[in-house]
Design a protein around this motif. Sequence first.
Motif, short mmCIF file in Angstrom:
data_model
loop_
_atom_site.label_atom_id
_atom_site.label_comp_id
_atom_site.label_asym_id
_atom_site.label_seq_id
_atom_site.Cartn_x
_atom_site.Cartn_y
_atom_site.Cartn_z
N CYS A 225 82.66 57.93 27.06
CA CYS A 225 82.42 56.50 27.28
C CYS A 225 81.49 56.27 28.48
O CYS A 225 80.65 55.38 28.46
CB CYS A 225 83.73 55.75 27.46
SG CYS A 225 84.64 55.52 25.92
N ILE A 229 77.87 54.27 27.89
CA ILE A 229 77.49 53.00 28.50
C ILE A 229 76.22 53.15 29.34
O ILE A 229 75.52 52.17 29.61
CB ILE A 229 78.65 52.41 29.35
CG1 ILE A 229 78.44 50.91 29.56
CG2 ILE A 229 78.78 53.14 30.68
CD1 ILE A 229 79.63 50.22 30.20
N LYS A 230 75.90 54.38 29.74
CA LYS A 230 74.69 54.63 30.52
C LYS A 230 73.49 54.98 29.63
O LYS A 230 72.37 55.10 30.13
CB LYS A 230 74.92 55.77 31.51
CG LYS A 230 75.88 55.42 32.65
CD LYS A 230 75.92 56.50 33.71
CE LYS A 230 76.58 57.76 33.23
NZ LYS A 230 76.74 58.77 34.30
N PRO A 245 74.02 47.78 26.64
CA PRO A 245 73.99 49.20 26.27
C PRO A 245 74.05 49.36 24.75
O PRO A 245 74.69 48.55 24.06
CB PRO A 245 75.25 49.78 26.93
CG PRO A 245 75.59 48.81 28.02
CD PRO A 245 75.18 47.46 27.50
N CYS A 248 77.72 49.60 23.33
CA CYS A 248 78.79 48.96 24.12
C CYS A 248 78.60 47.46 24.18
O CYS A 248 78.54 46.87 25.26
CB CYS A 248 78.83 49.56 25.53
SG CYS A 248 79.32 51.28 25.59
N PHE A 251 79.60 44.49 26.91
CA PHE A 251 79.25 44.82 28.29
C PHE A 251 77.81 44.38 28.53
O PHE A 251 76.98 44.36 27.61
CB PHE A 251 79.36 46.32 28.56
CG PHE A 251 80.75 46.81 28.77
CD1 PHE A 251 81.50 46.37 29.86
CD2 PHE A 251 81.33 47.71 27.89
CE1 PHE A 251 82.79 46.82 30.07
CE2 PHE A 251 82.63 48.16 28.09
CZ PHE A 251 83.35 47.72 29.17
N PHE A 271 81.94 47.09 34.35
CA PHE A 271 80.88 47.99 33.94
C PHE A 271 80.99 49.31 34.71
O PHE A 271 80.94 50.40 34.13
CB PHE A 271 79.51 47.34 34.21
CG PHE A 271 78.36 47.93 33.44
CD1 PHE A 271 77.88 47.29 32.31
CD2 PHE A 271 77.75 49.10 33.85
CE1 PHE A 271 76.80 47.81 31.61
CE2 PHE A 271 76.69 49.64 33.15
CZ PHE A 271 76.20 48.99 32.02
N CYS A 302 86.71 51.65 20.28
CA CYS A 302 85.90 50.46 20.54
C CYS A 302 86.70 49.19 20.32
O CYS A 302 86.50 48.18 21.00
CB CYS A 302 84.64 50.47 19.67
SG CYS A 302 83.45 51.75 20.10
#
Length: 336
Positions: A225, A229-230, A245, A248, A251, A271, A302
Motif C-alpha cells: 500500500c 500510493i506513491k 494516486p 488510491c 486519497f 496520506f 480497497c
Amino acid sequence: MGNYKIKSLYSGAGIIVTYKCSASCIHCCYSASPNRSGDYISKETADKIFALLKKTGCNSVHIGGGEPFMDFDRLLEVCKSAVKNKVSVDYIETNASWFTNDYTVSEKLKKLTDAGVDCLLISIDPFHNEFIPYARVKSLIKCCDKNGMGTFLWQAKYERVIRKLDENETHSLDEYISKFGNDFIEATADNYGLNFNGRALRIIENSQKFPRYSYEHFLLNESRCSDIIKSLQHFHVDLNGDLIPPSCNGFRANIFDLCGKGLDGEKYINFMSVINGGLNMLYKTAQDIGFIPANDGYASKCAFCFDMKKYIYDSLMLKDGTEPCDIGPAGFFEES
C-alpha cells in the motif's frame, strides 16, 4: 521522517477537468455522476498545473472527467493552456453523450483540432450503455472520421456485445444479465481490468464470487500500500490541483505542495499514514477517532480502506464542516 516530495513526474498524466458527468456508471472509480458539482477547472488553475507538469518532466496529458464535454468552452480553454505550456494532449476521454447533430459537433471538433487536439477516446462498454445509446457513439465516431479527428474505442472488444441490442436505446445491466447470464457483470468487470474503487466497489461488494474477510485479514496480509500510493504511473490531477494516486481514489495531495516543499505529516496525516505504515497505520489513525470495522468484513483491502477514508471524511465534516485536505473530494463518497 522528512516531508514526502516529488521531483519529477511521468508523461501521460490525466487531467480531471470536472467530476460532473452525464452518466453514473457502476464501474467508475472516481464516482462521477450528474449529481456531482458542476465545477470545472479554471483557466488560471490549468495554466499553473501545466506549467508545473512541464517543469517536472511531464510532457503530455490526457483530459478526462467526469465528462469533459459538459462545458465545451472551458474544455477548449484547457486544451489551449496545455499547448501554451508546451504540454501535448494525447486524447480527450468522452462518453459521446454530448453528440447532438453533425453540424454542431463538427464545429466543435474543428475548434479542438485548431487547438492541437487530434484524438478522442470514446467509451463503449455495457456500463456506459446503461446511459448512452450505441447509435450516439457511432455518430460521434463517424463525425470524427469526417473531420480528421482520430478516435479509439475504450474498450473496443465490447462493441460486438453491444451491437446485439437495439442501438437506439440504452440498456440496463439487468437486461444484459437476462440476455448473457448471471455472471455477466463480474465477467465484464474482470475482462475490463477494473480498478475496484469508488463506485466500482459495488460490483465486488454485491457479488457472491468475492468472499468477504475480516479487517484483520487485510492488516495481516497488507502488502505494497505504501508503494501503491506513491506510484506515479498514470496519475491524475483534478480541477482543484490535487494529485490522485493511480490506484488510491479517495486519497489526494495538492500537487503544488507535493512538488514544492513536500507533504508534511501533520497536514497530510492520512496520506502520510499510508506512506509511512501502509494500511496498518491508516487503521490506527482511523481507530483513534472512533472507527469501527464492519462486522461482516470486506471483499477487498480497497473496500476496507474506502470504509476508513469515508469515516475520516465524514467525521471531520461533522466536527467542523471542513474536508480533510488529503481525503475526498466532496461528492466522492456520497456518489460511491
